[in-house]
Structure formats: structure tokens, C-alpha cells
Design an enzyme around this catalytic site. Structure first.
Site, mmCIF file in Angstrom:
data_model
loop_
_atom_site.group_PDB
_atom_site.id
_atom_site.type_symbol
_atom_site.label_atom_id
_atom_site.label_comp_id
_atom_site.label_asym_id
_atom_site.label_seq_id
_atom_site.Cartn_x
_atom_site.Cartn_y
_atom_site.Cartn_z
ATOM 1 N N GLU A 1 96.551 -42.097 -26.943
ATOM 2 C CA GLU A 1 94.957 -41.824 -26.465
ATOM 3 C C GLU A 1 94.539 -41.881 -24.914
ATOM 4 O O GLU A 1 93.996 -40.997 -24.289
ATOM 5 C CB GLU A 1 94.000 -42.764 -27.127
ATOM 6 C CG GLU A 1 92.708 -42.541 -27.181
ATOM 7 C CD GLU A 1 91.962 -43.761 -27.753
ATOM 8 O OE1 GLU A 1 92.125 -44.106 -28.942
ATOM 9 O OE2 GLU A 1 91.013 -44.244 -27.206
ATOM 10 N N LYS B 1 98.777 -49.322 -34.106
ATOM 11 C CA LYS B 1 97.300 -48.889 -33.436
ATOM 12 C C LYS B 1 97.545 -48.985 -32.071
ATOM 13 O O LYS B 1 96.881 -48.258 -31.348
ATOM 14 C CB LYS B 1 96.521 -50.077 -34.170
ATOM 15 C CG LYS B 1 95.140 -49.813 -33.358
ATOM 16 C CD LYS B 1 94.347 -48.678 -33.777
ATOM 17 C CE LYS B 1 93.192 -48.155 -33.032
ATOM 18 N NZ LYS B 1 92.166 -49.411 -32.634
ATOM 19 N N SER C 1 91.049 -47.254 -36.401
ATOM 20 C CA SER C 1 90.493 -46.306 -35.437
ATOM 21 C C SER C 1 89.660 -45.241 -36.070
ATOM 22 O O SER C 1 89.527 -44.951 -36.934
ATOM 23 C CB SER C 1 92.028 -45.530 -34.797
ATOM 24 O OG SER C 1 91.598 -44.423 -33.934
ATOM 25 N N HIS D 1 99.103 -45.967 -30.954
ATOM 26 C CA HIS D 1 98.031 -44.761 -31.125
ATOM 27 C C HIS D 1 97.136 -44.742 -29.834
ATOM 28 O O HIS D 1 96.798 -43.844 -29.420
ATOM 29 C CB HIS D 1 97.085 -45.090 -32.232
ATOM 30 C CG HIS D 1 95.821 -44.467 -32.179
ATOM 31 N ND1 HIS D 1 94.883 -44.871 -31.722
ATOM 32 C CD2 HIS D 1 95.780 -43.246 -33.284
ATOM 33 C CE1 HIS D 1 93.762 -43.945 -32.025
ATOM 34 N NE2 HIS D 1 94.001 -43.052 -32.655
ATOM 35 N N ASN D 2 96.700 -45.974 -29.277
ATOM 36 C CA ASN D 2 95.606 -46.104 -28.428
ATOM 37 C C ASN D 2 96.294 -45.754 -26.963
ATOM 38 O O ASN D 2 95.757 -45.048 -26.259
ATOM 39 C CB ASN D 2 95.193 -47.655 -28.148
ATOM 40 C CG ASN D 2 94.408 -47.833 -29.226
ATOM 41 O OD1 ASN D 2 93.782 -47.178 -30.340
ATOM 42 N ND2 ASN D 2 93.218 -48.930 -28.922
HETATM 43 P P1 NDP Z 1 81.434 -55.971 -30.566
HETATM 44 O O1 NDP Z 1 81.514 -56.355 -29.282
HETATM 45 O O2 NDP Z 1 80.574 -55.066 -31.064
HETATM 46 O O3 NDP Z 1 81.315 -57.166 -31.555
HETATM 47 C C1 NDP Z 1 81.950 -58.241 -31.654
HETATM 48 C C2 NDP Z 1 82.062 -59.335 -32.700
HETATM 49 O O4 NDP Z 1 83.007 -60.336 -32.424
HETATM 50 C C3 NDP Z 1 80.563 -59.938 -32.897
HETATM 51 O O5 NDP Z 1 80.045 -59.807 -34.343
HETATM 52 C C4 NDP Z 1 80.759 -61.012 -32.076
HETATM 53 O O6 NDP Z 1 79.818 -61.990 -32.681
HETATM 54 C C5 NDP Z 1 82.102 -61.414 -32.790
HETATM 55 N N1 NDP Z 1 82.613 -62.596 -32.010
HETATM 56 C C6 NDP Z 1 82.933 -62.620 -30.530
HETATM 57 N N2 NDP Z 1 83.371 -63.988 -30.200
HETATM 58 C C7 NDP Z 1 83.378 -64.514 -31.491
HETATM 59 C C8 NDP Z 1 83.949 -66.034 -31.781
HETATM 60 N N3 NDP Z 1 84.370 -66.698 -30.973
HETATM 61 N N4 NDP Z 1 83.760 -66.451 -33.318
HETATM 62 C C9 NDP Z 1 83.268 -65.553 -34.003
HETATM 63 N N5 NDP Z 1 82.727 -64.252 -33.669
HETATM 64 C C10 NDP Z 1 83.081 -63.748 -32.762
HETATM 65 O O7 NDP Z 1 82.549 -55.504 -30.967
HETATM 66 P P2 NDP Z 1 83.329 -54.284 -31.851
HETATM 67 O O8 NDP Z 1 82.617 -54.198 -33.084
HETATM 68 O O9 NDP Z 1 83.228 -53.074 -31.153
HETATM 69 O O10 NDP Z 1 84.945 -54.641 -32.155
HETATM 70 C C11 NDP Z 1 85.366 -55.505 -33.069
HETATM 71 C C12 NDP Z 1 86.767 -55.367 -32.746
HETATM 72 O O11 NDP Z 1 87.268 -54.143 -33.567
HETATM 73 C C13 NDP Z 1 87.688 -55.698 -31.463
HETATM 74 O O12 NDP Z 1 88.707 -56.402 -31.879
HETATM 75 C C14 NDP Z 1 87.843 -54.389 -30.971
HETATM 76 O O13 NDP Z 1 88.892 -54.185 -30.080
HETATM 77 C C15 NDP Z 1 87.866 -53.595 -32.596
HETATM 78 N N6 NDP Z 1 87.803 -52.209 -32.374
HETATM 79 C C16 NDP Z 1 86.702 -51.486 -31.944
HETATM 80 C C17 NDP Z 1 86.382 -50.258 -31.882
HETATM 81 C C18 NDP Z 1 85.507 -49.624 -31.236
HETATM 82 O O14 NDP Z 1 85.287 -48.331 -31.014
HETATM 83 N N7 NDP Z 1 84.369 -50.316 -30.729
HETATM 84 C C19 NDP Z 1 87.477 -49.221 -32.494
HETATM 85 C C20 NDP Z 1 88.421 -50.136 -33.210
HETATM 86 C C21 NDP Z 1 88.581 -51.393 -33.047
HETATM 87 P P3 NDP Z 1 78.417 -62.411 -32.130
HETATM 88 O O15 NDP Z 1 77.516 -61.449 -32.498
HETATM 89 O O16 NDP Z 1 77.926 -63.661 -32.349
HETATM 90 O O17 NDP Z 1 78.588 -62.185 -30.390
#
Ligand code: NDP
Length: 480
Positions: free
Chosen positions: A195, A188, A133, A191-192
Site C-alpha cells: 500500500e 497484513k 484491512s 499488505h500495508n
Molecule cells: P483508535 O485510536 O480509534 O482507538 C484505539 C482504541 O484502543 C480505543 O478504544 C482505546 O481506548 C484503546 N486503547 C488504547 N490504549 C489502550 C490501553 N492501554 N488499554 C486498553 N485500551 C486501549 O484506533 P483504531 O480503531 O483506528 O485502531 C485500532 C487498531 O486497529 C490499531 O491497532 C490500528 O492500528 C488497527 N487498524 C486500524 C485501521 C484504521 O483504518 N484506523 C485499519 C486496520 C487496523 P480509549 O478510548 O480508552 O482511548
């Protein structure tokens, strides 16, 4: 080439920043992103821009990245939750060896994590479901990290995870082992959920001040800023103050330009669903989820508004008095929201035999995460002193705080309802609290009706618990 300490797969917002954080803390990191070049090649973009000048190495193929890792291999997934996690695991399996470790840092559903821990154990791979988080800022500068799953992995991953975690005021990293199976992702999720409740409470109070006192955003920001230096101190209140003050290039408050439809990604709904599955009250979080559902239907609300054409309120309230009432209301409702979240974790911990340490969880949430607040030190102390306390609200200090806030809290809810403002979470928290402290409730009437129409039986106040009775309600001979 010197072998790498960790592989980070998934270069979204979070993955990129976590990789930079690991690198800054001295770990040799290799990164990979799936091959999609729409709208651009994320891997190349990251390596040539944000990661320029760091030690981070980019890999186009998973097998070459895996071959460069120290053993046991540590692989941190930061991809979209759901099928992508399973797809990547399937692709990794042929490249891994006994003892290797996969950490899933995304917001995965805890039941998926339980399954993955079990399935990967059959391949002698340690799987860790790791709640993270703090959003993108936390990922870069220190997040609150909640790992759980196969404990064998902990000694290996502990130094890495603790180094990238936020540090509390006393310097302790906000990261500790949470428990087996899906415990990390469960914590987690809760936590959410907390939130969700906290955000809705702040929104309800903002709305009340704006409409009951006719204050502008700058005036409301001043009130919130003052509250944030007292017992309500929290990250969410801090950012609310900044949001209220923020203007665009034309001098307009951006907040006033944002359409009132709220989105969600599902962790609140999971918390609510899980509470229903475990027969545990979670009114506060559930009401916050429903509030977002209702808010998202802007079209229906517009039609209903025109259809009922209710009078606009023209209330007159004393500013100082009302602000004090709302401060107490927010304090009490928020505290009860945390208590409800911890109660849910109690029930889940018993059900899944996770043996959760609530003091440790409160300590993990002290910095880095979205619900960080001044409460958490107090909550941690309560659980440290009384690890088996049934409910946080049984603590003497919280008892005194709630008792002193209660008259104001009741006033706050009733004023807002009287003026026709929906306050689903503020009233849910008060209802939950009043329900908790009511010794003789109205449930006798529920049981009577159930017995009347369905012969569901009831226990009696004048007989030992566990004995059940059925009444012949149709025999009216003795009725008055
Ligand atoms: P993004 O949408 O910015 O990025 C998603 C990532 O997942 C990209 O690298 C994407 O690749 C990849 N992806 C999606 N589908 C596939 C697939 N089928 N195979 C391989 N890779 C894939 O997400 P975030 O970075 O925001 O979030 C990532 C994770 O962290 C999620 O589970 C989210 O819920 C969690 N999270 C997010 C927070 C936030 O504040 N954003 C906080 C805490 C947790 P590509 O570039 O090819 O699309």
C-alpha cells in the site's frame, strides 16, 4: 439472558464499526472500552448513539462481560497495538478458561504475535493474530481479514470472521486462514507495505501530470478515472480521483490546501526492517517509507530549496503521449511492487515454516482492503496454477505485459528525472526490475574490492559454485 457469541474490546473507530458489522450479521455482541472519560465516555457514547436499536450490549467491567459469553469464549481485541494488547491479555487471563480464544485485530507487530501465541498456548488459550484491512468503512461493511496463529481456534471463529468480511465479485468472503504463529499479522504488514508503494507511485504520477502538462486537478481526475476503468483499476486510484475533485465550501480544491508532509504509523517501516533482516530486496516499499520521511521534513526542504535555487522547469510535452507513457509506467511499477511484496512473503514463509498459500492471500485481498485492484485475480490465478513459482514476474502473461510496458516505463522515469522531479518509488521499481533481469551484474567489482581490502574472497566464473578464492592484489607484476 441469551449468552453472547463474541466480546469486542476497544471501541475506537475500527472497534465500533466491527461491532456493528457483527451485530448486523446476526451475532450477539458484548462490547467494552477501558475507562477513560476524556474527552468522553466512549462506551456510553457508542451504546446510546451508533449502537442504539442494535442488539449490542455494553459492559463496564471485563468480568461481567466474560461471564456472559458462550464457551469457548471468543474475545476480539481492537485496541492500539503494542503494550495495550499485553495489558488487556493480562487482565483477561484470570477470567478465561482452557480453550477460550483471543483474537487481536489490531496492527500488531508479527513478532509480538508469535510471542503471544506461544505464551497463551501455555495457558491453553488460543491466540489469533488477525490482520484487518479496509479502514473504518471496511470494518463496517466488510473488511479483508487475515487470521493466523493457533489453528484450533479457526473452526470456532471462521463463521464469525467470514460473515463480517468483504465479499469478492464472485461472492467469496475475503477471509481465510493464513498460517501459524504471526503469519496473519505478517501478511497484513506486507499488505500495508505494498500500500505504501502503491500510494507513492500514484502521488509521483499525479505530480508529473500536474507539472509536466500543467493540468488542473479536474483534468488529472479525468485521466485517473479513465485509467481506473482499465488494467489499473484499484481502490486507491478510485479514491485519488475523488480526492482530486473534492472542493471545500469556498470552492477550493482541498488537496491543494493540504501541507505536503506525510505521516506514517509503522507497518511500512516494519516491512522494510524485516526485509533487511532477511537479506531480501524491498526497494519499492523501503523507498516509499523514505519518501515519507523526507516529505515530513518540510523545514529542511524549504531551506534546501532556497539554498540551491534550481530553475523551475518549463517543459513542453505532448499530453496524449505523456499520459500513455505514465499509464504504462504506473502499471509496470505497481505490478513489480506487488511481485516484490509476494517475494518477501515467500522468504518469510520459508524462514518461519508458515507454508503460506499465495493464491489464497491474493484472493483475500480482492475486496475490502486498501490495495484491492484488478491485478489480484490475475495474481491468484498465477499462484493457483503454479504454487511454487519463484517470482510472479516469471509468469508468461506478466512477462508479456512488462515487456510491452518497459520502453514507456523507462521513458517515464527518465522524463521525470530529466525535469528534476524526485520519483523514488517509480525509479526503485525500475531499478529492481532491471537488476532482476541482469544476468551478469556489476557485483564482480564489489567482490573484487571486498577481496582487495578485506580478503573476503570470491567465486570464479570458470570454477564450480562454492569454491572461494583470494587474490594477491598487491602482486602487480602481470598488470597492464
Ligand atoms: P483508535 O485510536 O480509534 O482507538 C484505539 C482504541 O484502543 C480505543 O478504544 C482505546 O481506548 C484503546 N486503547 C488504547 N490504549 C489502550 C490501553 N492501554 N488499554 C486498553 N485500551 C486501549 O484506533 P483504531 O480503531 O483506528 O485502531 C485500532 C487498531 O486497529 C490499531 O491497532 C490500528 O492500528 C488497527 N487498524 C486500524 C485501521 C484504521 O483504518 N484506523 C485499519 C486496520 C487496523 P480509549 O478510548 O480508552 O482511548
Amino acid at each position: 439472558m441469551e449468552k453472547l457469541d463474541i466480546a469486542l474490546l476497544g471501541l475506537g473507530v475500527m472497534g465500533q464499526n466491527l461491532a456493528l458489522n457483527m451485530d448486523r450479521n446476526g451475532w450477539k455482541v458484548g462490547v467494552w472500552n477501558r475507562h477513560t472519560f476524556e474527552p468522553f465516555d466512549r462506551l456510553a457514547e457508542f451504546i446510546t448513539n451508533k449502537a442504539k436499536g442494535t442488539g449490542i450490549l455494553g459492559f463496564g467491567e471485563l468480568d461481567s462481560l466474560m461471564s456472559q459469553l458462550k464457551t469457548p469464549r471468543v474475545i476480539f481485541l481492537m485496541v492500539k497495538a503494542g503494550d495495550p494488547v499485553d495489558e488487556i491479555i493480562d487482565n483477561l487471563l484470570p477470567l478465561l478458561e482452557k480453550g477460550d480464544i483471543i483474537i487481536d485485530g489490531g496492527n500488531s507487530y508479527f513478532k509480538d504475535t508469535e510471542r503471544r501465541v506461544r505464551d497463551l498456548a501455555e495457558h491453553n488459550i488460543s491466540f489469533v493474530g488477525c490482520g484487518v484491512s479496509g479502514g473504518e468503512e471496511g470494518a463496517l461493511n466488510g473488511a479483508s481479514i487475515m487470521p493466523g496463529g493457533d489453528y484450533k481456534a479457526w473452526p470456532v471463529i471462521k463463521p464469525i470472521l467470514k460473515s463480517i468480511a468483504a465479499k469478492a465479485e464472485d461472492g467469496t468472503p475475503c477471509c481465510d486462514w493464513v498460517g501459524p504463529g504471526g503469519a496473519g499479522h505478517y501478511v497484513k504488514m506486507v499488505h500495508n507495505g505494498i500500500e505504501y508503494g502503491d500510494m507513492q507511485l500514484i502521488a509521483e504520477v499525479y505530480y508529473a501530470i500536474k507539472h509536466l502538462l500543467d493540468y488542473d486537478n479536474g483534468q488529472i481526475a479525468e485521466i485517473f478515472q479513465e485509467w481506473n476503468s482499465g488494467r489499473l483499476k484499484s481502490y486507491l486510484l478510485e479514491i485519488t480521483t475523488k480526492i482530486l475533485r473534492h472542493k471545500d465550501y469556498s470552492g477550493h480544491y482541498v488537496l491543494d490546501l493540504i501541507l505536503d508532509t506525510s505521516g506514517q504509523k509503522g507497518t511500512g517501516k516494519w516491512s522494510a526492517t524485516n526485509a533487511l533482516e532477511m537479506d531480501t530486496p524491498l526497494d519499492i516499499i523501503t523507498s516509499a517509507v523514505f519518501a515519507r520521511n523526507l516529505a515530513s521534513n518540510k523545514e529542511l526542504r524549504s531551506v534546501m530549496h532556497n539554498h540551491y535555487n534550481l530553475n523551475e522547469h518549463t517543459p513542453v510535452y505532448d499530453g496524449k503521449d505523456l499520459i500513455s507513457i505514465l499509464e504504462s509506467s504506473l502499471y509496470a511499477a505497481r505490478l513489480v511492487g506487488y511481485a516484490q511484496g509476494f517475494s518477501l512473503m515467500h522468504v518469510a514463509s520459508e524462514e518461519h515454516r508458515w507454508n503460506l498459500d499465495y493464491s489464497s492471500i491474493a484472493l483475500i485481498w480482492r475486496a475490502g482492503c486498501i490495495i484491492r485492484s484488478s491485478f489480484l485475480n490475475e495474481i491468484a490465478s498465477v499462484y493457483k496454477e503454479s504454487p511454487f513459482i519463484q517470482n510472479l514476474l516469471l509468469d508468461d502473461d506478466f512477462n508479456r505485459a512488462i515487456k510491452s510496458a518497459l520502453p514507456q516505463w523507462k521513458k517515464g522515469v527518465s522524463y521525470m528525472l530529466k525535469e528534476g522531479f524526485p520519483v523514488p518509488v517509480m525509479s526503485a521499481s525500475l531499478n529492481y526490475f532491471l537488476g532482476l533481469v541482469t544476468k551478469n551484474s556489476n557485483a564482480n567489482m564489489i567482490q573484487a574490492m571486498r577481496d582487495y581490502f578485506g580478503a573476503h574472497s570470491f567465486e570464479r566464473v570458470d570454477c564450480p559454485r562454492g569454491e572461494f578464492f583470494h587474490e594477491n592484489w598487491l602482486d602487480t607484476e602481470n598488470d597492464s
